[in-house]
Design an enzyme around this catalytic site. Sequence first.
Site, PDB file in Angstrom:
ATOM      1  N   ASN A   1     -28.180 -27.045  27.275  1.00  0.00           N
ATOM      2  CA  ASN A   1     -28.772 -28.313  27.709  1.00  0.00           C
ATOM      3  C   ASN A   1     -28.069 -29.450  26.977  1.00  0.00           C
ATOM      4  O   ASN A   1     -28.162 -29.576  25.753  1.00  0.00           O
ATOM      5  CB  ASN A   1     -30.276 -28.315  27.408  1.00  0.00           C
ATOM      6  CG  ASN A   1     -30.976 -29.572  27.914  1.00  0.00           C
ATOM      7  OD1 ASN A   1     -30.485 -30.685  27.726  1.00  0.00           O
ATOM      8  ND2 ASN A   1     -32.115 -29.403  28.554  1.00  0.00           N
TER       9      ASN A   1
ATOM     10  N   GLN B   1     -29.879 -32.073  18.742  1.00  0.00           N
ATOM     11  CA  GLN B   1     -29.790 -31.171  17.598  1.00  0.00           C
ATOM     12  C   GLN B   1     -28.611 -31.544  16.713  1.00  0.00           C
ATOM     13  O   GLN B   1     -28.720 -31.599  15.499  1.00  0.00           O
ATOM     14  CB  GLN B   1     -29.599 -29.732  18.098  1.00  0.00           C
ATOM     15  CG  GLN B   1     -30.841 -29.104  18.656  1.00  0.00           C
ATOM     16  CD  GLN B   1     -31.693 -28.523  17.560  1.00  0.00           C
ATOM     17  OE1 GLN B   1     -31.285 -27.615  16.861  1.00  0.00           O
ATOM     18  NE2 GLN B   1     -32.855 -29.063  17.370  1.00  0.00           N
TER      19      GLN B   1
ATOM     20  N   GLY C   1     -28.252 -25.680  15.852  1.00  0.00           N
ATOM     21  CA  GLY C   1     -29.245 -26.306  14.979  1.00  0.00           C
ATOM     22  C   GLY C   1     -28.743 -26.721  13.620  1.00  0.00           C
ATOM     23  O   GLY C   1     -29.265 -27.652  13.023  1.00  0.00           O
ATOM     24  N   GLU C   2     -27.758 -26.012  13.095  1.00  0.00           N
ATOM     25  CA  GLU C   2     -27.412 -26.230  11.695  1.00  0.00           C
ATOM     26  C   GLU C   2     -25.998 -26.715  11.447  1.00  0.00           C
ATOM     27  O   GLU C   2     -25.729 -27.378  10.445  1.00  0.00           O
ATOM     28  CB  GLU C   2     -27.657 -24.927  10.904  1.00  0.00           C
ATOM     29  CG  GLU C   2     -29.124 -24.595  10.826  1.00  0.00           C
ATOM     30  CD  GLU C   2     -29.383 -23.208  10.282  1.00  0.00           C
ATOM     31  OE1 GLU C   2     -29.785 -23.087   9.136  1.00  0.00           O
ATOM     32  OE2 GLU C   2     -29.167 -22.225  11.026  1.00  0.00           O
TER      33      GLU C   2
HETATM   34 MO1  MOS Z   1     -33.365 -22.747   9.418  1.00  0.00          MO
HETATM   35  S1  MOS Z   1     -32.891 -23.120   7.545  1.00  0.00           S
HETATM   36  O1  MOS Z   1     -32.398 -21.684  10.058  1.00  0.00           O
HETATM   37  O2  MOS Z   1     -34.822 -23.240   9.903  1.00  0.00           O
END
Ligand code: MOS
Length: 768
Positions: A662, A669, A734-735
């Site tokens: 998306n 993110q 996400g990271e």
């Molecule tokens: Mo995370 S630190 O993968 O919520």
Amino acid sequence: MTQTQTQESPALPRAGRNVGKPIDRVDGKAKTTGAARFSAEYPYPGLAHAALVHATVGRGRIAGIDVTAAAAVPGVLTVITHLNAPPMKPPPPVSLLNLESLASATTVNYLNTDEVHWHGQPVGVVVAATLDAAVEAAALVRVSYEELPARVDFAAAEGRAKPQKGNALQPGESRKGDAEAALAAAPVSVDLRYTTPPHNHNALEPHATTAAWDGDRLTVHEGAQNIAWVRGHLAHKFGVPAQNVRVISPYVGGAFGGKTMIWPGTILAVLAARVTGRPVRLALTREGVYRTVGGRTPSIQRVALGANEDGRLTSLIHTSITRVGAVGGGPEQVTSQSRHLYDAENIFVQQNLVKLDLLSNTVMRAPGESIGTYALETAVDELASKLGMDPIELRMRNEPERNPLDGKRFAHRMLREAYARGAERFGWADRTPEPGSMRDGRWLIGMGVASAYHPSWQFAANVTVRLSADGTVVVRCGFHEMGMGGATAHAQITADALGVPFEAVRVEYGDSDLPTGPGAGGSGQTASVAASLLTACDKLKRSVLALARRSSGSPLRGVRPSGVEARDGGLYQAGAAGRGEAYAAILARAGRTSVEAQVGSETRMGALAGQVRFMSKLMLDRRRWVKAACGAQFCEVRVDPDTGEVRVSRWVGVFDVGTVINAKTAASQLRGGIVMGIGMALSEATLVDPRHGRIMNPSLAEYHVPVHADIPPIDVSWLNEPDPTMPLGLIGVGEVSITGAAAAIANAVHHATGRRVRDLPITLDALM
Ligand code: MOS
């Protein structure tokens, strides 16, 4: 908002219409209109409120507790301390065969012990008819202690650090050749020390639990990143079967790792409900989060780089010291990126730990790599300065074809492309290399770059997909929605896999009564659910086709699965003119109201077998491939030469994250990670009193996260090349974008001012 147009990827379902599109989040309206109900908002008749009493020593024993004044506050139902709390089981011993055991945030059996292990540990819980009464009474509980010496000073503990023991997935140490000798012999080298402070979790929604017992059945409303762990842990603690515990968590007001483990507030809310026989809500204050929920470790890091005059690295050394709590916490992978980013002839990376009498550290967005990339990527910039070489050029000269340590193949690696595109979007060519050489009026301008790197993860996920005769589809999976858009992404994937409209798919999540989903962690949730979802959709299509093939009236009679595609709400023979029919018609003729497909097992043995299978596959995969997301961060800062004020004025991030499901939620993110990286670079730091370990700034007024005024427009884009080893080619988003962010800022600050700051955060005083 700028982002690269998505391209059709070969790994997508052929009739894909939704994957890649910037579709609005299905939960967006509920969240923005206030209709979404968070865990502290569930009404129960007779609801009582709980408040915690925190220890005020770093280590010791409780000598006495006087609850007289607290109990006298009107509305107080009870004050629970270790003197009157019913027994609970201690946290389960950590075992890889019992994944829930990994959820124990600490080894402390709260209120079943008189021992104090950190400043802030709950030593009592007050339950009252109103929140005000609970809070007032909690402040009146008098606790006296036999204080014991506490080791809480991280800086002073450096000499006690011990090498971390590694495991198959996360080694504590790696080496190739003799990096120290190569460093000593290198014509050009840097040998540097970096330090970063502890960080605390500050999700918009502080942790809250609403717990209600009905006999020996328990319902818990809890914003969580792993509801299966919460369920298993509470069942263990309170001695009831796991199926008696239901954890409901449809909305989570942000979570960056802080809602992964089980912290004391959750357990004590459940205890309070059991003791009082009433439903109980325990909503932590912001300070309560700091006192009872762990955060990111501080670090001391050494990065040493040796190079030939042409910039080829001969030596790369990265060692770290981080802390864990005496009662829990684990090593954060501070050196992980240093095993993969540069093709150095000799490499040595090692992680070391010290144990302190503080609350356990815990996972926090890119645990390890976020601060590890700060040190590594600043050091690379420092080496580039010394070599008189462009920092991107230096990186490209050392970009490996294969994993530098062992020659393993990268599943996917497009860092060159990320830098090339980033340089163009950012206008890197306009940068004059000399520090302090760029100005805009009185502002000093600085431009910096750094690499982002985060491994990709995948976990087991059970799902069911049900197709109804009216053409609607329900996906059920107990995954987690903290705002990243998982439910939307999985509706998109399902719609494309089954060839139905996006609107026809409903995704149920955030409830432990659903098939057990993966935790939301390691940026692995979407890939994990997607893998099972694709399998389930495939099974479902085969079941539907089997119904059609048996029917003389169907144009699909006798057609093989390989010759069929899902599109236009049904199954059709391949090719634009292929004949076929709608799902509704197939189901109606077969007299079926629905067809369901399932992946995974919910029985204890089935789940265990699934887990073992999954882990073996993961280990095999890791033996063959190095799997990760990476990216290039470009940052422009403006520094006030008189006050040292640093403003981030421009940002370009280009990421190699595989297929994007998306475009809107992925962009958010990626931006969010950069925002958190800006906080890490310029303002965030938890201040721990070195005498007794009390956190001194447990509030948003004193622990500074970035606000809108601190954040420039952030240009994020992605290369959108699928990773051939991941489901749908997707890697987590996400990271990765918090990694490299602080280094890009530190490098830009150096470019603006000529000053190297090797201790985060880069506050005004460091530049005066
Ligand atoms: Mo995370 S630190 O993968 O919520």
